[in-house]
Design an enzyme around this catalytic site. Sequence first.
Site, PDB file in Angstrom:
ATOM      1  CG  HIS A 191      -2.356   0.027   0.732  1.00 52.77           C
ATOM      2  ND1 HIS A 191      -3.408   0.293   1.545  1.00 52.77           N
ATOM      3  CD2 HIS A 191      -2.872  -0.135  -0.502  1.00 52.77           C
ATOM      4  CE1 HIS A 191      -4.511   0.278   0.830  1.00 52.77           C
ATOM      5  NE2 HIS A 191      -4.211   0.006  -0.410  1.00 52.77           N
ATOM      6  CD  GLU A 433      -8.213  -8.403  -6.259  1.00 53.57           C
ATOM      7  OE1 GLU A 433      -7.225  -7.664  -6.185  1.00 53.57           O
ATOM      8  OE2 GLU A 433      -9.176  -8.328  -5.456  1.00 53.57           O
ATOM      9  CG  ASP A 457      -4.409  -8.969  -4.126  1.00 57.30           C
ATOM     10  OD1 ASP A 457      -3.511  -9.241  -3.307  1.00 57.30           O
ATOM     11  OD2 ASP A 457      -5.192  -8.020  -3.978  1.00 57.30           O
ATOM     12  CB  CYS A 504      -7.610  -2.132 -12.242  1.00 56.54           C
ATOM     13  SG  CYS A 504      -8.178  -3.385 -11.089  1.00 56.54           S
TER      14      CYS A 504
HETATM   15  C1  PEP Z   1      -4.824  -5.749  -7.563  1.00 57.09           C
HETATM   16  O1  PEP Z   1      -4.784  -6.595  -6.673  1.00 57.09           O
HETATM   17  O2  PEP Z   1      -4.316  -5.912  -8.689  1.00 57.09           O
HETATM   18  C2  PEP Z   1      -5.476  -4.448  -7.335  1.00 57.09           C
HETATM   19  C3  PEP Z   1      -5.605  -3.587  -8.315  1.00 57.09           C
HETATM   20  O3  PEP Z   1      -5.913  -4.160  -6.092  1.00 57.09           O
HETATM   21  P1  PEP Z   1      -4.969  -3.730  -4.872  1.00 57.09           P
HETATM   22  O4  PEP Z   1      -3.616  -3.430  -5.421  1.00 57.09           O
HETATM   23  O5  PEP Z   1      -5.590  -2.573  -4.205  1.00 57.09           O
HETATM   24  O6  PEP Z   1      -4.993  -4.975  -4.012  1.00 57.09           O
HETATM   25 MG    MG Z   2      -6.088  -6.481  -4.973  1.00 51.80          MG
END
Ligand code: PEP
Ligand code: MG
Length: 580
Positions: A191, A433, A457, A504
Site C-alpha cells: 500500500h 484476483e 493479487d 487494473c
Molecule cells: C490488484 O490486486 O491488482 C489491485 C488492483 O488491487 P490492490 O492493489 O488494491 O490490491
Molecule cells: Mg487487490
Amino acid sequence: MEIFRGISVSPGVAIGEAVVLEAEEYRIPYRVVPACDVPQELERYLDAHKASILEIEEQSAHLRAHLGRDAANVFDWHVGVLKDESLNDHIAGLIKEKHAAAAYAVSTVMRSYQRRFMQMSDPLLVERIRDVQDIERRLLRHILGESREDLAHLSKPVILVAHDLTPTQTAQLSDTRVIGVALDAGAATSHTAILLQSWGRPGVIGLGDISTHLSGGDTVIIDSTNQLVIANPTEATLDEYRQREEAYSRFSHALDDFKDLPAVTRDDVPIALYSNIEFPYESRAGIAKGACGVGLYRTEFLFLRPEGAPSEDQQYVAYRDATLGVEGKPVTIRTFDLGADKYTQQRSYEQERNPMLGLRSIRYSLRNLDMFKVQLRAVLRASVHGDVQVMFPLINSLMEFRQAKMTLHDAMEDLEEEGIAVNRSIKIGIMVETPAAAIQIKEFCREVDFVSLGTNDLIQYTLAVDRGNERVSQYYISSHPAVLRIIRDVVRACQQAEVECSICGEMAGQPLYTMFLLGVGLRTLSMAPANIPEIKKLIRLVTVSHARRVARRTLGFDTDRQVSNYLRDEMRKLLPDDPI
Ligand code: PEP
Ligand code: MG
C-alpha cells in the site's frame, strides 16, 4: 560511493541531500562546525552522554525495585554500550578530527553499530538492533532537545530515507519538499508503494538496510528507473546523473503532449485508459492526464483518517466528489479491500498469522455486514450523480459474489423505502484476483456485469508470494508464464461471454506489458494517472496485429526470463530513446 538495489515505485531521477527519518521522526542534520566550535560540540556530546547514562540508571533502578532484576537487565546493557570506550572514542574522534556536529557524529557511529548487529547470525543479537536504535534516539534527544524538525518544515528539497513509512506519512508527502524516497521495507504492490506511485516522484523501496547506512546530509541519487540508490556519489557519477535528471524531466514534459490525443492504435483500434485513484480529488487529476474515467477507486483509503471508520455521510461525500470530478464519465468504486496490509491488523486484538490469506477484502466486508451495508448505501446514494459502477474485490466463489450482491440489493431497498434516489441498474462487477476466480470465470460471466483483472493479487496468489514481503520480492514475477496464461484465459472467456473485461493491477501501467495485454485482447486498462501518457504513447505506436503476434510469441516461452527479455526488446524497438 555506495550503491543499493531495490524496487522502483515510479520512474525518474532525483538528486538531493538525505534526511533520515527515524521511527520517532528525528531528522539528523548533516553539519560540520568551524574549528573554534569543536570544543562546544564535544561538550554537547559529553553532556548528552552523561545525561543518558543517568536517565537509564534511574529507569533501571525503578524497574529493579518494582519488577525485579531481569526486567532491568536490558537497561544495564544500554549503560554498558554507552560506557564502551571504543564507541566513545569513535564519536569523539569524528567531532575532533572531522569537525562533525555532535548529532551527526552520534548518528553515524550508532548506525555502524546497528549494521554490525544486523550482520550477526544469532537472532538474539539481531534483536539488539532495536536497543542500539533506542540508545541513539536517547542521545539525540539530549543533543537536539527542542530543535527537532518535522517533514512539514523542510527548508530545501530533500531525499527522504527511512525504514518504512506508514500510509499516513506517505499520503502527506505531497505537502512537503521531499523530492525522492528510499525505504528499507516494502514491495512493489504494497500500500505504501501504491501511495508513493500516486505521489508521482522517484522512489525505491525494499532496499534492506539503507536507513542504517546513511546519515542526514549525505548526497543521494535516486535512480528509480534502474531501481538504484547511490549514496555519496563521485563527481563523475553526479555529473552523469544530473544529465539524466534533465533528460528525464524533458521526457516527462514531452509526454504531456499526448494527454489530449486519443488512445488509438496505429490501425485505429480505440483503447480506453482509466485511472486508479486512492482519494476523490484524484479523479479530476486522472482526467487531466487523459483518462476516460476511474477504473478503480480504492475506497479503503478512507480509513487513513486517525478517527477510524468513515461514516455513511463522509463516504457519500467522497464517492460523490470522485464522481463529479470525472464529469459524467464512468467511476468504478471498489468496496473496501480491508485486511492484510490495509488497516485492520494494527487495530485487531490479535494479529493474524497469515494476513494475506486471512480475513481480508470481501471476506472482511461480509463478516462485518453492518459496515459493508453502510458503504453500499453511500455508493448507491452517490450513484445518481454520474456513471457509478460497483466492484467487489477478492471474489473467490460464486456464493461470495451472490451474498455481496444481495447485500447491495438490501441496501437499495432500504434506501428506496426511505425515499432516497438510487440508480437501480448500477453495474456490478468483480475483481479477478485469485486462481479460483480465474478458473471459474465462465460461471462468473453468467452473473456479473464486468470483470477487472487485479493482477497485483492474482500474481501473489498464483505464485504463493506475499506481495508486501521484501524478502520474497524476487519471486513476485509478473512475467511468469503461468500468470500470463491466466490473463489470456480470463480475457478469452470474457470475450466469448461478451462480458466487459479490464485490467487494473500495476501491470496495466507498465510499458513492458502493453503489447502483450493488447495482444491477448484487452481494450480497457486502468492505472495510476501518472502512467497514462506513456502508455498512450506506446499504444499509438503499435498495431493490434503486431501486438497479437507479440502476445502469441510471449505465451510460447517457458520461463519468465525469456518473456521479459523478449518484451523488453519489443518495447525498445518502439521507444528506442525513452529513458524508462
Ligand atoms: C490488484 O490486486 O491488482 C489491485 C488492483 O488491487 P490492490 O492493489 O488494491 O490490491
Ligand atoms: Mg487487490
